[in-house]
Scaffold this motif. Structure first.
Motif, PDB file in Angstrom:
ATOM      1  N   ASN A   1       1.213  -0.968   0.069  1.00  0.00           N
ATOM      2  CA  ASN A   1      -0.192  -0.289  -0.007  1.00  0.00           C
ATOM      3  C   ASN A   1       0.545   1.084   0.062  1.00  0.00           C
ATOM      4  N   PRO A   2       0.728   2.339  -0.450  1.00  0.00           N
ATOM      5  CA  PRO A   2       1.688   3.480  -0.932  1.00  0.00           C
ATOM      6  C   PRO A   2       1.234   3.960   0.559  1.00  0.00           C
ATOM      7  N   SER A   3       0.810   3.941   1.955  1.00  0.00           N
ATOM      8  CA  SER A   3       1.075   4.332   2.868  1.00  0.00           C
ATOM      9  C   SER A   3       2.830   4.110   3.671  1.00  0.00           C
ATOM     10  N   LEU A   4       2.899   2.771   3.393  1.00  0.00           N
ATOM     11  CA  LEU A   4       3.608   1.939   4.496  1.00  0.00           C
ATOM     12  C   LEU A   4       5.548   2.400   3.402  1.00  0.00           C
ATOM     13  N   TRP A   5       6.018   2.350   5.057  1.00  0.00           N
ATOM     14  CA  TRP A   5       7.679   3.642   5.379  1.00  0.00           C
ATOM     15  C   TRP A   5       6.648   4.882   4.079  1.00  0.00           C
ATOM     16  N   ASP A   6       5.738   5.627   3.527  1.00  0.00           N
ATOM     17  CA  ASP A   6       5.960   6.747   3.512  1.00  0.00           C
ATOM     18  C   ASP A   6       6.422   6.189   1.636  1.00  0.00           C
ATOM     19  N   GLN A   7       5.597   5.916   1.023  1.00  0.00           N
ATOM     20  CA  GLN A   7       6.356   5.235   0.001  1.00  0.00           C
ATOM     21  C   GLN A   7       5.717   6.618  -1.484  1.00  0.00           C
ATOM     22  N   GLN A   8       4.613   7.181  -0.948  1.00  0.00           N
ATOM     23  CA  GLN A   8       3.762   7.989  -1.640  1.00  0.00           C
ATOM     24  C   GLN A   8       4.048   9.525  -1.294  1.00  0.00           C
ATOM     25  N   ALA A   9       4.907   9.396  -0.036  1.00  0.00           N
ATOM     26  CA  ALA A   9       5.571  10.818   0.106  1.00  0.00           C
ATOM     27  C   ALA A   9       6.684  11.092  -0.737  1.00  0.00           C
ATOM     28  N   MET A  10       7.667   9.649  -0.324  1.00  0.00           N
ATOM     29  CA  MET A  10       8.984   9.618  -1.446  1.00  0.00           C
ATOM     30  C   MET A  10       9.278  10.271  -2.452  1.00  0.00           C
ATOM     31  N   SER A  11       7.770   8.740  -2.512  1.00  0.00           N
ATOM     32  CA  SER A  11       8.035   8.815  -4.512  1.00  0.00           C
ATOM     33  C   SER A  11       7.599  10.849  -5.340  1.00  0.00           C
ATOM     34  N   ASP A  12       6.554  11.410  -4.075  1.00  0.00           N
ATOM     35  CA  ASP A  12       6.627  12.793  -4.763  1.00  0.00           C
ATOM     36  C   ASP A  12       7.879  13.902  -4.859  1.00  0.00           C
ATOM     37  N   SER A  13       8.569  13.133  -3.371  1.00  0.00           N
ATOM     38  CA  SER A  13       9.814  14.453  -3.393  1.00  0.00           C
ATOM     39  C   SER A  13      10.714  13.789  -4.338  1.00  0.00           C
ATOM     40  N   TYR A  14      11.200  12.740  -4.724  1.00  0.00           N
ATOM     41  CA  TYR A  14      11.971  12.148  -5.855  1.00  0.00           C
ATOM     42  C   TYR A  14      11.614  12.923  -7.103  1.00  0.00           C
ATOM     43  N   GLY A  15      10.326  12.934  -7.652  1.00  0.00           N
ATOM     44  CA  GLY A  15      10.227  13.909  -8.271  1.00  0.00           C
ATOM     45  C   GLY A  15       9.046  12.992  -9.689  1.00  0.00           C
ATOM     46  N   PHE A  16       9.261  11.959  -8.762  1.00  0.00           N
ATOM     47  CA  PHE A  16       7.814  10.496  -9.517  1.00  0.00           C
ATOM     48  C   PHE A  16       6.739  11.480  -9.748  1.00  0.00           C
ATOM     49  N   ASP A  17       5.806  11.092 -11.266  1.00  0.00           N
ATOM     50  CA  ASP A  17       4.828  12.074 -11.239  1.00  0.00           C
ATOM     51  C   ASP A  17       3.655  11.285 -11.307  1.00  0.00           C
ATOM     52  N   LYS A  18       4.122   9.885 -11.287  1.00  0.00           N
ATOM     53  CA  LYS A  18       3.050   8.444  -9.988  1.00  0.00           C
ATOM     54  C   LYS A  18       2.762   8.014  -9.532  1.00  0.00           C
ATOM     55  N   LEU A  19       2.360   7.269  -8.906  1.00  0.00           N
ATOM     56  CA  LEU A  19       3.202   6.192  -8.092  1.00  0.00           C
ATOM     57  C   LEU A  19       2.211   5.354  -8.540  1.00  0.00           C
ATOM     58  N   TYR A  20       1.414   3.333  -8.422  1.00  0.00           N
ATOM     59  CA  TYR A  20       0.930   3.308  -8.840  1.00  0.00           C
ATOM     60  C   TYR A  20       1.392   1.502  -7.771  1.00  0.00           C
ATOM     61  N   SER A  21      -0.302   1.366  -6.419  1.00  0.00           N
ATOM     62  CA  SER A  21      -0.046   0.335  -5.425  1.00  0.00           C
ATOM     63  C   SER A  21      -0.684  -0.451  -5.833  1.00  0.00           C
ATOM     64  N   MET A  22      -0.340  -1.587  -4.775  1.00  0.00           N
ATOM     65  CA  MET A  22      -1.060  -2.791  -4.146  1.00  0.00           C
ATOM     66  C   MET A  22      -2.152  -2.518  -5.029  1.00  0.00           C
ATOM     67  N   LEU A  23      -3.074  -1.574  -3.966  1.00  0.00           N
ATOM     68  CA  LEU A  23      -4.346  -0.506  -4.724  1.00  0.00           C
ATOM     69  C   LEU A  23      -4.277  -0.411  -5.855  1.00  0.00           C
ATOM     70  N   ASP A  24      -3.681  -0.135  -6.787  1.00  0.00           N
ATOM     71  CA  ASP A  24      -4.468   0.221  -8.096  1.00  0.00           C
ATOM     72  C   ASP A  24      -4.424  -1.122  -8.901  1.00  0.00           C
ATOM     73  N   TYR A  25      -3.824  -1.838  -7.991  1.00  0.00           N
ATOM     74  CA  TYR A  25      -2.765  -3.097  -8.876  1.00  0.00           C
ATOM     75  C   TYR A  25      -4.923  -4.072  -9.277  1.00  0.00           C
ATOM     76  N   GLN A  26      -4.936  -3.817  -8.005  1.00  0.00           N
ATOM     77  CA  GLN A  26      -6.587  -4.422  -7.137  1.00  0.00           C
ATOM     78  C   GLN A  26      -7.666  -3.770  -7.944  1.00  0.00           C
ATOM     79  N   ALA A  27      -7.384  -2.852  -8.297  1.00  0.00           N
ATOM     80  CA  ALA A  27      -8.232  -1.771  -9.139  1.00  0.00           C
ATOM     81  C   ALA A  27      -8.356  -1.926 -10.628  1.00  0.00           C
ATOM     82  N   GLU A  28      -7.268  -2.013 -10.720  1.00  0.00           N
ATOM     83  CA  GLU A  28      -7.171  -2.432 -12.383  1.00  0.00           C
ATOM     84  C   GLU A  28      -7.105  -3.884 -13.194  1.00  0.00           C
ATOM     85  N   MET A  29      -6.559  -4.414 -11.910  1.00  0.00           N
ATOM     86  CA  MET A  29      -6.363  -5.834 -13.000  1.00  0.00           C
ATOM     87  C   MET A  29      -7.065  -6.893 -12.726  1.00  0.00           C
ATOM     88  N   LYS A  30      -8.528  -7.229 -11.257  1.00  0.00           N
ATOM     89  CA  LYS A  30      -9.270  -7.121 -10.820  1.00  0.00           C
ATOM     90  C   LYS A  30      -9.171  -8.303 -10.811  1.00  0.00           C
TER      91      LYS A  30
END
Length: 582
Positions: free
Chosen positions: A361-390
């Motif tokens: 999930n994106p909150s584990l070890w502040d993955q979302q916050a760090m992804s933003d800090s590194y300058g990534f445009d988008k982060l995809y997590s387990m939650l997105d996989y479950q929503a998109e891949m069915k």
């Protein structure tokens, strides 16, 4: 004579001593099983004894005030707190190899993640029965003391204990006054008045000597949330990163390279490369890469991670900095300005789209916050996989088969140029089981944990092989710079292979256009990967990380005490927040 009569309540004394034993058990566990960074002195045990006295006394006095001077109740509270604190530190240390700190307490929510819990509980040892026996013994003493005085006069017992411990500790320290080489002042500086530099570089050592009260509370009162660098420190940092003699050789990537694909493999050891067990290759697909003359391979990379482990690995690769030693780095770095790898690559590819794909999930070890800090445009997590891949399969994290299948799906929609960071998880500890995929090892000379690990390595290797073939089928393989590295090592002691295998981790660089005969093939550091990628792509930037390029045959070691200190300065001061660095 009555003036000097000592009144000691035996049960209260024993209950106090049991709280002391909780703390002593914790510290002795660290002394004998966890790295204290540097060796101990003759006085170290007495320093630790005094530290335990201070910690237990502080808890007792606070409890005594809260319970309105009910000493018996205060001793119960003190025992419970010290027991829980000892237990949590021991189990935390088996996963992170360090005492609990404020930063780890602040990220305690991550410890509820199933993969973390499984890894910590898998570390149960027979010695942990101490806690059960301590509870039983304390309860027996407690019920024996129920008819005794509970008022404050019984604190005289504790005062005498504390005074004796203090006198013994000071006496031992005085021995250094007669030491022919060291001297009392230097030793007292190290063990009692630990300088800030030692405190940040040797966190386990300083907690062992100072205790938690002085380390977590007293030191915290003196510490600023953000340090102000002196002009000398700023000049030293600028001088270091402006020196490109070990950081630039010249662009080597073919002109058709448009994309960067960075695969960060969980707990991957170099020892698995070319390893054959029961007549079977452990990593056949990665072995093909290793033997490809167009691929740069180095199996002698030293892990530079600290207590943040996986999050530290990401920071090193994505920011070109070393992690902090005394606290979890992302707790500080997530609020900082960082010159991340995506931002750097955009200097060569202005239209670059960047994304991270993680198996949690994106909150584990502040993955979302760090992804933003590194300058990534988008982060995809387990939650997105479950929503998109069915996908009907639910678990604590995405398996490597899932993560690479999801990465392949994203590749279809990515328009060149793009930068994707893909994190794997299936090789994560604990190693008390393996992923069933039809591959089995029967060699009885190997510990079961090691065979489980190797089986999971084979599983991950299969998924990487499938993903690389998929890139070829999509026409993306030849025009992508592909980097495959490990986030950190798999601790050999967890594999039953302590002192039998190396902790070195590998790096593969595909389509880098490098002349391997002129590249470095010896021992290197994780810190060098950020710098090397900028060198391969010909990125024009003053800041190239604190590492050195691996394209240089005359490579020099990049990780020194001075570089660690400079990295600490950069993180603690948020160095890049008020500077424009081209």
């Amino acid at each position: 004579m009555k003036l000097f009569k000592i009144h000691i309540n035996a049960e209260f004394l024993l209950m106090f001593m049991m709280s002391m034993m909780n703390m002593i058990f914790l510290h002795q566990y660290f002394l004998h099983t966890i790295d204290l960074e540097v060796g101990c002195f003759v006085s170290s045990f007495f320093d630790n004894l005094l530290a335990c006295l201070i910690d237990v006394t502080f808890i007792l006095l606070v409890s005594w005030l809260i319970t309105l001077r009910r000493l018996r109740a205060s001793l119960v509270i003190t025992f419970v707190i010290t027991l829980l604190w000892s237990f949590c530190n021991v189990f935390y240390a088996r996963f992170f190899h360090q005492y609990l700190s404020w930063s780890s307490i602040g990220l305690a929510g991550n410890l509820s993640d199933p993969i973390v819990l499984d890894s910590m509980t898998a570390g149960f040892r027979h010695i942990d029965l101490y806690y059960l026996l301590a509870i039983i013994l304390f309860c027996w003493i407690y019920f024996r003391s129920k008819h005794h005085d509970v008022k404050s006069k019984s604190l005289r017992t504790l005062f005498y204990i504390w005074l004796c411990g203090l006198l013994i500790s000071l006496t031992v320290h005085c021995i250094y006054a007669f030491h022919p080489h060291i001297g009392v002042v230097y030793e007292l500086e190290k063990t009692v008045f630990t300088p800030a530099k030692m405190d940040s570089m040797w966190p386990n050592w300083t907690v062992y000597h100072k205790g938690f009260f002085r380390k977590l509370f007293v030191d915290q009162l003196k510490r600023k949330s953000k340090i102000e660098l002196t002009k000398e420190q700023e000049a030293a940092i600028e001088k270091e990163y402006s020196d490109h003699s070990q950081r630039i050789t010249g662009r080597t990537a073919p002109n058709n390279i448009q994309n960067v694909i960075f695969i960060l493999v969980e707990s991957y050891l170099s020892v698995t490369s070319d390893l054959v067990v029961d007549g079977q290759e452990i990593t056949p697909n990665l072995n093909k890469l290793k033997r490809d003359s167009n691929v740069y391979y180095n199996g002698h990379m030293i892990p530079n991670v600290s207590i943040g482990e996986s999050s530290d690995g990401q920071l090193i690769y994505m920011a070109g900095l070393l992690p902090l030693h005394s606290e979890i780095t992302v707790s500080k770095a997530k609020k900082n300005s960082i010159i991340g790898l995506p931002e750097q690559i955009k200097k060569a590819y202005p239209d670059l789209q960047s994304l991270t794909i993680i198996p949690t999930n994106p909150s584990l070890w502040d993955q979302q916050a760090m992804s933003d800090s590194y300058g990534f445009d988008k982060l995809y997590s387990m939650l997105d996989y479950q929503a998109e891949m069915k996908d009907n399969e639910n678990g604590a994290f995405l398996t490597d088969q899932m993560i690479f299948r999801y990465a392949s799906k994203k590749d279809e929609s990515n328009k060149p140029p793009f930068f994707s960071l893909i994190l794997t998880m299936s090789m994560h500890q604990p190693f008390n089981s393996f992923i069933e995929h039809g591959f089995h090892l029967t060699d009885k000379s190997l510990p079961q944990e090691y065979k489980n690990y190797l089986t999971n390595c084979h599983y991950t290797d299969i998924q990487i092989g499938k993903y690389l073939n998929d890139l070829k089928d999509k026409g993306l393989y030849d025009n992508s710079l592909i980097v495959i590295v490990s986030d950190h090592d798999a601790h050999p002691d967890y594999l039953g292979m302590d002192d039998k295998i190396s902790r070195e981790i590998p790096i593969y660089i595909v389509n880098g256009g490098m002349d391997n005969s002129n590249a470095w093939s010896g021992e290197c550091n994780q810190l060098d990967v950020y710098t090397t990628i900028l060198d391969i792509l010909g990125i024009q930037s003053t800041w190239r990380g604190l590492g050195h390029t691996l394209l240089n045959k005359n490579y020099q070691n990049s990780v020194t005490g001075d570089i660690q200190e400079m990295s600490d300065w950069i993180i603690y001061s948020d160095y890049f927040s008020n500077r424009v660095i081209q």
